[in-house]
Design a protein around this motif. Structure first.
Motif, short mmCIF file in Angstrom:
data_model
loop_
_atom_site.label_atom_id
_atom_site.label_comp_id
_atom_site.label_asym_id
_atom_site.label_seq_id
_atom_site.Cartn_x
_atom_site.Cartn_y
_atom_site.Cartn_z
N THR A 52 0.58 -1.01 0.07
CA THR A 52 -0.13 0.03 0.12
C THR A 52 0.83 1.26 -0.01
OG1 THR A 52 -1.61 -1.37 1.17
CG2 THR A 52 -1.84 1.11 1.36
N LEU A 53 1.87 1.12 0.59
CA LEU A 53 2.77 2.37 0.96
C LEU A 53 3.56 2.45 -0.50
CD1 LEU A 53 4.61 4.31 2.58
CD2 LEU A 53 6.01 2.77 3.02
N SER A 54 3.85 1.42 -1.24
CA SER A 54 4.37 1.61 -2.57
C SER A 54 3.41 2.24 -3.57
CB SER A 54 4.91 0.24 -3.14
OG SER A 54 5.91 -0.13 -2.27
N SER A 55 2.30 1.63 -3.48
CA SER A 55 1.23 2.22 -4.61
C SER A 55 0.90 3.73 -4.24
CB SER A 55 -0.12 1.37 -4.46
OG SER A 55 -0.53 1.21 -3.43
N GLU A 56 0.78 4.09 -2.97
CA GLU A 56 0.30 5.36 -2.45
C GLU A 56 1.57 6.51 -2.82
OE1 GLU A 56 -2.16 6.85 -0.79
OE2 GLU A 56 -3.47 4.93 -1.12
N ILE A 57 2.84 5.99 -2.72
CA ILE A 57 4.01 6.78 -3.09
C ILE A 57 3.91 6.92 -4.68
CG2 ILE A 57 6.44 6.92 -3.18
CD1 ILE A 57 6.46 6.12 -0.50
N ALA A 58 3.94 5.78 -5.31
CA ALA A 58 3.66 5.94 -6.84
C ALA A 58 2.78 6.90 -7.39
CB ALA A 58 3.51 4.63 -7.67
N ALA A 59 1.51 7.03 -6.76
CA ALA A 59 0.35 7.70 -6.98
C ALA A 59 0.63 9.05 -6.94
CB ALA A 59 -0.91 7.17 -6.47
N TRP A 60 1.17 9.27 -5.75
CA TRP A 60 1.70 10.69 -5.45
C TRP A 60 2.92 11.37 -6.28
CZ3 TRP A 60 6.73 12.74 -4.04
CH2 TRP A 60 6.72 13.90 -3.48
N GLU A 61 3.74 10.39 -6.54
CA GLU A 61 4.90 10.55 -7.55
C GLU A 61 4.27 11.24 -8.90
OE1 GLU A 61 9.08 9.22 -8.96
OE2 GLU A 61 7.79 8.06 -7.96
N GLN A 62 3.38 10.24 -9.32
CA GLN A 62 2.90 10.44 -10.70
C GLN A 62 2.20 11.96 -10.67
OE1 GLN A 62 0.14 7.57 -12.09
NE2 GLN A 62 0.30 8.35 -14.30
N GLN A 63 1.43 12.18 -9.72
CA GLN A 63 0.47 13.55 -9.63
C GLN A 63 1.54 14.59 -9.49
OE1 GLN A 63 0.11 15.47 -6.71
NE2 GLN A 63 -1.18 16.90 -7.79
N ARG A 64 2.62 14.25 -8.59
CA ARG A 64 3.46 15.42 -8.38
C ARG A 64 4.09 15.74 -9.56
NH1 ARG A 64 4.74 19.47 -4.73
NH2 ARG A 64 6.92 19.84 -4.48
N SER A 65 4.42 14.87 -10.56
CA SER A 65 5.32 15.09 -11.73
C SER A 65 4.48 15.67 -12.91
CB SER A 65 5.95 13.68 -12.09
OG SER A 65 6.95 13.36 -11.06
N SER A 66 3.34 15.45 -12.71
CA SER A 66 2.39 15.87 -13.83
C SER A 66 2.65 17.42 -14.25
CB SER A 66 0.82 15.90 -13.62
OG SER A 66 0.62 16.70 -12.79
N PRO A 67 2.46 17.84 -15.63
CA PRO A 67 2.64 19.30 -15.90
C PRO A 67 1.67 20.03 -15.54
CG PRO A 67 2.13 17.82 -17.70
CD PRO A 67 2.28 16.94 -16.71
N LYS A 68 0.41 19.72 -14.98
CA LYS A 68 -0.53 20.40 -14.47
C LYS A 68 -0.26 20.75 -12.94
CE LYS A 68 -3.98 18.10 -16.76
NZ LYS A 68 -5.15 17.18 -16.61
N GLY A 69 0.79 20.59 -12.45
CA GLY A 69 1.20 21.19 -11.12
C GLY A 69 1.41 22.84 -11.17
N LYS A 70 0.99 23.53 -10.17
CA LYS A 70 1.27 24.82 -10.13
C LYS A 70 1.69 25.61 -8.90
CE LYS A 70 -2.56 25.54 -13.70
NZ LYS A 70 -3.86 26.55 -14.01
N CYS A 71 2.37 26.59 -9.05
CA CYS A 71 2.93 27.13 -7.69
C CYS A 71 2.31 28.43 -7.75
CB CYS A 71 4.44 27.37 -7.87
SG CYS A 71 5.37 27.93 -6.64
N GLN A 72 1.74 28.54 -6.41
CA GLN A 72 1.09 30.06 -6.11
C GLN A 72 2.17 30.99 -5.33
OE1 GLN A 72 -2.72 29.12 -4.22
NE2 GLN A 72 -3.60 28.66 -6.15
N LEU A 73 2.37 31.96 -5.80
CA LEU A 73 3.30 32.76 -4.92
C LEU A 73 2.75 33.89 -4.54
CD1 LEU A 73 6.35 33.01 -7.68
CD2 LEU A 73 6.17 31.52 -5.70
N ALA A 74 2.93 34.24 -2.95
CA ALA A 74 2.03 35.32 -2.52
C ALA A 74 3.36 36.37 -2.16
CB ALA A 74 1.47 35.05 -1.14
N LEU A 75 3.10 37.47 -2.80
CA LEU A 75 4.21 38.77 -2.70
C LEU A 75 3.49 39.71 -1.55
CD1 LEU A 75 5.14 39.05 -6.26
CD2 LEU A 75 6.03 37.66 -4.55
#
Length: 75
Positions: A52-75
């Motif tokens: 379960t740990l391996s599959s959870e980390i693999a799913a997180w890694e796939q989501q984290r590496s997707s090009p849809k990831g965005k960063c919100q900056l607060a200035l």
């Protein structure tokens, strides 16, 4: 200081791989940040077994590496 003979050591450049590292941060800082994010986003609960740990980390890694990831900056 001896210089490498290009003919003798010409294949050396194929063994090297360069990676971008920010000017004011080391690779260790980047790893610590990613592990912190993994811990907060994925591992905040009890996980019953290694599969379960391996599959959870693999799913997180796939989501984290997707090009849809965005960063919100607060200035």
């Amino acid at each position: 200081m001896k210089h490498l003979n290009h003919k003798k050591h010409g294949g050396l450049s194929t063994l090297l791989e360069f990676h971008y590292t920010p000017k004011h941060a080391s690779w260790l800082n980047q790893v610590e940040i990613e592990l912190s994010v993994l811990s907060r986003q994925c591992l905040e609960r009890r996980i019953p077994d290694i599969q379960t740990l391996s599959s959870e980390i693999a799913a997180w890694e796939q989501q984290r590496s997707s090009p849809k990831g965005k960063c919100q900056l607060a200035l």
